[in-house]
Structures are given as structure tokens and as C-alpha cells.
Write an enzyme that holds these catalytic residues in place. Structure first.
Site, mmCIF file in Angstrom:
data_model
loop_
_atom_site.group_PDB
_atom_site.id
_atom_site.type_symbol
_atom_site.label_atom_id
_atom_site.label_comp_id
_atom_site.label_asym_id
_atom_site.label_seq_id
_atom_site.Cartn_x
_atom_site.Cartn_y
_atom_site.Cartn_z
ATOM 1 N N HIS A 144 23.493 16.688 -12.163
ATOM 2 C CA HIS A 144 24.144 16.732 -13.592
ATOM 3 C C HIS A 144 23.129 15.747 -14.371
ATOM 4 O O HIS A 144 23.713 15.491 -15.968
ATOM 5 C CB HIS A 144 25.553 16.886 -13.340
ATOM 6 C CG HIS A 144 26.393 17.837 -12.816
ATOM 7 N ND1 HIS A 144 26.015 19.592 -13.703
ATOM 8 C CD2 HIS A 144 26.749 18.355 -11.739
ATOM 9 C CE1 HIS A 144 26.538 20.078 -12.729
ATOM 10 N NE2 HIS A 144 26.961 19.644 -11.750
ATOM 11 N N ARG A 173 21.884 11.943 -5.595
ATOM 12 C CA ARG A 173 22.250 13.138 -5.062
ATOM 13 C C ARG A 173 21.352 14.317 -5.875
ATOM 14 O O ARG A 173 20.869 13.927 -7.287
ATOM 15 C CB ARG A 173 23.800 13.477 -6.370
ATOM 16 C CG ARG A 173 24.242 15.358 -6.065
ATOM 17 C CD ARG A 173 25.273 14.727 -6.457
ATOM 18 N NE ARG A 173 25.748 15.382 -7.988
ATOM 19 C CZ ARG A 173 26.277 15.640 -8.668
ATOM 20 N NH1 ARG A 173 27.671 15.951 -8.366
ATOM 21 N NH2 ARG A 173 26.503 15.269 -10.395
ATOM 22 N N ASP A 180 11.895 10.497 1.198
ATOM 23 C CA ASP A 180 10.591 10.013 0.980
ATOM 24 C C ASP A 180 10.442 9.529 0.168
ATOM 25 O O ASP A 180 9.595 7.970 0.824
ATOM 26 C CB ASP A 180 9.529 11.616 1.432
ATOM 27 C CG ASP A 180 9.374 12.145 2.711
ATOM 28 O OD1 ASP A 180 9.380 11.590 3.563
ATOM 29 O OD2 ASP A 180 9.057 13.289 2.096
ATOM 30 N N GLU A 193 33.818 21.736 -2.883
ATOM 31 C CA GLU A 193 33.902 21.591 -4.398
ATOM 32 C C GLU A 193 34.558 23.165 -4.773
ATOM 33 O O GLU A 193 34.273 23.550 -5.217
ATOM 34 C CB GLU A 193 32.630 20.727 -4.761
ATOM 35 C CG GLU A 193 31.522 22.012 -4.355
ATOM 36 C CD GLU A 193 30.478 20.479 -5.381
ATOM 37 O OE1 GLU A 193 30.468 20.225 -6.666
ATOM 38 O OE2 GLU A 193 28.852 20.713 -4.934
ATOM 39 N N ASP A 237 34.993 20.496 -10.243
ATOM 40 C CA ASP A 237 34.161 21.825 -9.841
ATOM 41 C C ASP A 237 35.321 22.118 -8.442
ATOM 42 O O ASP A 237 36.068 23.241 -8.528
ATOM 43 C CB ASP A 237 33.505 21.450 -8.530
ATOM 44 C CG ASP A 237 31.978 21.513 -9.933
ATOM 45 O OD1 ASP A 237 31.996 22.714 -10.950
ATOM 46 O OD2 ASP A 237 30.490 20.831 -9.410
#
Length: 262
Positions: A46, A71, A85, A147, A173
Site C-alpha cells: 500500500h 511487506r 535476495d 486480516e 482489513d
């Protein structure tokens, strides 16, 4: 390999205070990293951050002992592996709703024989150390976001997946999924009950519980309940709040000119 301070904090029973980065800028990430957060999460879901912006942000965080977390946008193997990575020491994955989702998350974030993560830790070798391949499975942290109502129904199945280190509650959420107001701290009763239930079941399974918060007071209250990973606000919200405080003080102590300026 460089130790993961999140694991060290949790091993002693402590709680980690996590900052949140939504602004795609290495200088703001560096500034946040120097404020003493235990970890900082770069938000590719987001936030307005893409992969190319994430790399210099990870490099900026690396100027401190703050643990870099990402995230990812969704449960998808490519971005999970690329985030690791690039040097993320933890990944938070949204919308994990079933045991199969959790199993995939663990598999895609761990090297064989424990998982199916493809080998190519290009920047992770620089951040973690030359022996990263030997110790990555036991060092990086994998969070599944809880969520949705479906995740609640499958909670014990998710929490019982071997290799899942932690869960992360998205209160907004989760609240929406339960027909409640989408807020961080002062959640409605139904959402509060669900959050307490998730925390209790996580503890029963030996899984660290984390949650997003809007204020330090909200985060402290949840640490008191037993959460061991608490996020407080975000860089964008903190910047806006600080600017609002400055302008409120200016307006309270200065008389504007006829043009509206000070």
C-alpha cells in the site's frame, strides 16, 4: 552471517518496535533508520514504493542496526524471493487465508530441503555475509498477515505450519472483513475480540504475534497484552502529524497578515 535482531529480541521475551516506510525515498528511509527503531518495514503493498525504489531504501537502512523488513504486494513467489535476495531480513505477506497459503509462503522463503526458494542472494550476501546461504533459513523471519474472516476460520491450520515464524494483524482489513470500522487502535468490539483470539492462538502455537498501530499508546497497550512486534504509524503519517503540530502552533501564536501569510 549477520544476526537478526528481531529473533534476538523475541528470544528474550521482548517486543520489537517497528517503523513503516511508505515514501519511496532513500533519505527518508535513512532518517527513519537513525531514530532507533528495532526494524523498519518497506511497504510494497500500500505504500508508493516499487522494487527499484526499495533497493536504495534497504541500503539506507543498512547504515544502522535496524532490521530491514519488506511487506510484499501479495502471496507470489517471485516478489518474495526478490525481496529476500535484495537483503530483506524479514517479509510480511498479506492475505494468507489457508494452510496451503501458509505452506507456500514458508516454501518460497526457504532454501531446499526446507523450501523451494531459488538461489540468487545478490545483495543479501553483501548485507548478511558470505555464509548467508548456510544460515538464511534460520535467520530471516517470515510473517503471514491475518486480516480476513477466512483466515480466522483457518487460524489454527495456518499457525500450525512448520517454519512460519510470526503473524501480523492488519486491524483495518480485519475490521472491514468483520463488518466493523477500518481503524488501527480503537477497534470495534467484534474486531477487538478477534484480535485477542488471534493473539491467544498464536501464543498457543509458539508463533510471534505482530500488529499495526496508529499511536504509541496503542502499541504499548498491545505489548502489554503480549504482542511482540508492534508497528507505530508510518513515515508519511508521522511527517504529516509533525507538520500539523508546527502549523497549529504557528497559527495559535502568530497573527496572519491580510494576505493570509505569517
Amino acid at each position: 552471517m549477520r544476526a537478526n535482531r528481531l529473533r534476538e529480541i523475541w528470544k528474550t521475551g521482548g517486543a520489537a518496535v517497528n517503523g513503516w516506510l511508505a515514501i519511496p525515498n532513500s533519505f527518508s528511509a535513512e532518517t527513519m533508520a537513525h531514530q532507533g527503531w528495532d526494524s523498519l518495514t518497506i511497504d510494497l503493498q500500500h505504500g508508493v514504493v516499487d522494487y527499484q525504489a526499495m533497493i536504495p531504501m534497504l541500503q539506507a537502512i543498512s547504515t544502522t542496526d535496524t532490521v530491514p523488513v519488506v511487506r510484499v504486494p501479495w502471496l507470489e513467489p517471485g516478489i518474495l524471493m526478490k525481496a529476500l535476495d535484495a537483503g530483506a531480513y524479514g517479509v510480511i505477506c498479506p492475505m494468507v487465508n489457508t494452510r496451503e497459503d501458509a505452506q507456500n509462503l514458508v516454501a518460497w522463503t526457504h532454501y531446499a530441503p526446507r523450501g523451494t526458494r531459488s538461489f540468487g542472494p545478490v545483495r543479501a550476501l553483501l548485507y548478511g555475509g558470505a555464509d548467508y546461504p548456510q544460515h538464511a533459513n534460520d535467520t530471516i523471519v517470515t510473517f503471514a498477515m491475518i486480516e480476513t474472516a477466512r483466515a480466522l476460520d483457518n487460524l489454527d491450520d495456518i499457525l500450525s505450519v512448520e517454519g512460519l515464524d510470526a503473524i501480523y494483524i492488519g486491524p483495518s482489513d480485519l475490521s472491514l472483513a468483520l463488518g466493523c470500522r477500518p481503524v488501527f487502535d480503537d477497534v470495534d468490539a467484534k474486531a477487538a475480540e478477534a484480535i485477542d483470539h488471534i493473539l491467544a492462538r498464536a501464543k498457543a502455537h509458539g508463533v510471534v504475534a505482530g500488529i499495526h498501530n496508529g499511536t504509541p499508546e496503542g502499541a504499548l497497550a498491545r505489548i502489554a497484552k503480549g504482542f511482540q512486534f508492534v508497528t507505530v504509524s508510518s513515515d508519511a503519517r508521522l511527517m504529516a502529524a509533525g507538520a500539523q503540530q508546527v502549523m497549529a502552533r504557528m497559527r495559535a501564536t502568530q497573527a496572519p497578515t491580510s494576505s493570509g501569510s505569517y
